[in-house]
Design an enzyme around this catalytic site. Structure first.
Site, short mmCIF file in Angstrom:
data_model
loop_
_atom_site.label_atom_id
_atom_site.label_comp_id
_atom_site.label_asym_id
_atom_site.label_seq_id
_atom_site.Cartn_x
_atom_site.Cartn_y
_atom_site.Cartn_z
N ARG A 104 27.13 37.43 37.98
CA ARG A 104 28.28 37.50 37.07
C ARG A 104 28.01 38.58 36.05
O ARG A 104 27.01 38.52 35.33
CB ARG A 104 28.51 36.15 36.38
CG ARG A 104 29.52 36.23 35.25
CD ARG A 104 29.97 34.88 34.73
NE ARG A 104 30.87 34.25 35.68
CZ ARG A 104 31.66 33.20 35.37
NH1 ARG A 104 31.65 32.69 34.16
NH2 ARG A 104 32.45 32.67 36.29
N HIS A 131 37.44 37.96 40.58
CA HIS A 131 36.73 36.65 40.57
C HIS A 131 37.03 35.95 41.90
O HIS A 131 37.73 34.95 41.97
CB HIS A 131 37.25 35.82 39.39
CG HIS A 131 36.42 34.60 39.08
ND1 HIS A 131 35.22 34.33 39.71
CD2 HIS A 131 36.62 33.59 38.20
CE1 HIS A 131 34.73 33.20 39.21
NE2 HIS A 131 35.56 32.72 38.31
N GLN A 134 36.58 32.12 42.73
CA GLN A 134 37.62 31.24 42.19
C GLN A 134 38.80 31.17 43.15
O GLN A 134 39.41 30.12 43.34
CB GLN A 134 38.07 31.75 40.82
CG GLN A 134 39.09 30.86 40.16
CD GLN A 134 38.53 29.49 39.81
OE1 GLN A 134 37.50 29.40 39.16
NE2 GLN A 134 39.18 28.43 40.25
N ASP A 223 45.98 32.28 33.23
CA ASP A 223 44.59 32.39 32.76
C ASP A 223 44.64 32.67 31.26
O ASP A 223 45.73 32.95 30.71
CB ASP A 223 43.89 33.52 33.55
CG ASP A 223 42.39 33.57 33.33
OD1 ASP A 223 41.82 32.64 32.73
OD2 ASP A 223 41.77 34.57 33.76
N CYS A 263 42.05 28.63 36.46
CA CYS A 263 40.62 28.70 36.81
C CYS A 263 39.76 27.95 35.81
O CYS A 263 38.66 27.53 36.16
CB CYS A 263 40.18 30.15 36.94
SG CYS A 263 40.36 31.11 35.43
N ARG A 291 35.48 24.59 43.95
CA ARG A 291 34.48 25.66 43.83
C ARG A 291 33.23 25.26 44.61
O ARG A 291 32.61 26.08 45.30
CB ARG A 291 34.10 25.89 42.35
CG ARG A 291 35.20 26.48 41.47
CD ARG A 291 35.50 27.93 41.80
NE ARG A 291 34.35 28.79 41.67
CZ ARG A 291 33.95 29.38 40.53
NH1 ARG A 291 34.65 29.22 39.44
NH2 ARG A 291 32.90 30.18 40.52
#
Ligand code: CP
Ligand code: NVA
Length: 304
Positions: A104, A131, A134, A223, A263, A291
């Protein structure tokens, strides 16, 4: 075996994506039973964070353990990478110790550099650009609600044209669903990512108002207004994003069986109202759980 990385959803074909999501559902069903496989038995996988995380860390650590491997989490600021050791040297060193790495970071180029110098699979645990892990969980959640074919689903993105928006755009091209995005002026998604997706045949519309995007869709997603690394822009973003809120009025525009995804982490009262994220159409806790299942399928695919 050919070395493969997972830096963006388009690292998979449509058929591979569907197979991976099917496998995630199978692993979910086997979880906690004696039939659950341990395809990574005896292996080790590094998870390297240059930004904060709760879900990504938990889901990878638990998932790697359940696959039989050892997760080794490194918080960048406590490492030599955080003190300036070159990414390429880090990649070569990691390749000698572990069998895969989840990374990350900020700039997506840092992930690409890690991948280029690695002889082990590299997984994008979030960059400023994408991402993809996700999206695997999000697409699994969509299938749980509407069945295996993603092609019949219409999705609305409301908010920032950020790493999550980009991931939905790439996914629309790979999975074949229809996507409408409503982003404030100045916060549109990257033009090249959009053009590339459209060139691959994706059906994507950019609209001005959240109400337009939401009309008749089955999935509404959003988001935070300021992503990690944008904390200094929080005030100006609050002004720019006012009105780009998923509330009951927006949900009413969608199909009656529509679901809400996020997310997480979420800011109730900013991008989403508490009534929506805590309401009956919200699937955010399934989404977070997924996830785990999807990343187990991903690591099995890349490493086993
Ligand atoms: N959604 C997500 O990636 O959460 P974390 O930042 O907590 O890992
Ligand atoms: N867009 C958000 C996603 C967090 C999971 C960020 O990058 O901070």
């Amino acid at each position: 075996m050919t070395l493969r990385h997972f830096l963006t959803i388009s690292d998979f074909t449509h058929d591979e994506l569907i197979q991976l999501l099917d496998r995630a559902s199978a692993l979910k069903a086997l979880r906690g039973t004696s039939e659950h496989p341990k395809p990574l038995d005896g292996k080790s996988i590094a998870i390297v964070f240059e930004k904060a995380s709760t879900r990504t860390r938990l889901s990878f650590e638990v998932g790697i353990h359940e696959l039989g491997a050892l997760p080794v989490t490194l918080i960048s600021k406590d490492t030599q990478l955080g003190r300036g050791e070159p990414i390429e040297d880090t990649a070569r060193m990691l390749s000698g110790y572990v069998h895969g790495v989840v990374y990350r970071t900020f700039g997506h180029d840092r992930l690409e550099r890690l991948a280029q110098s690695s002889t082990i699979p590299v997984v994008n645990g979030l960059s400023d650009r994408f991402h993809p892990c996700q999206l695997l969980a999000d697409l699994m959640t969509v299938r749980q609600s509407f069945g295996p074919s993603l092609k019949d689903v219409r999705v609305a993105w409301i908010g920032d044209g950020n790493n999550m928006a980009h991931s939905w755009i790439v996914s629309a091209a790979v999975a074949g669903f229809e996507l409408a995005l409503a982003c404030p002026s100045g916060y549109q998604p990257d033009a090249k990512i959009l053009a590339d997706a459209r060139a691959r045949g994706a059906n994507i519309r950019l609209v001005e108002r959240p109400e337009e995007a939401a009309e008749g869709v089955r999935v509404i997603t959003t988001d935070v207004w300021a992503s990690m690394g944008q904390e200094g822009e929080a005030k100006e973003r609050q002004d720019a994003f006012s009105g780009f809120v998923v509330d009951d009025g927006i949900m009413e525009r969608a199909d009656s069986d529509a679901i809400f995804l996020h997310c997480l982490p979420a800011h109730r009262g900013e991008e989403v109202s508490a009534s929506v994220i805590d309401g009956v159409q919200s699937r955010v806790w399934d989404e977070a759980e997924n996830r785990l299942h999807t990343q187990k399928a991903l690591l099995e695919w890349l490493i086993a």
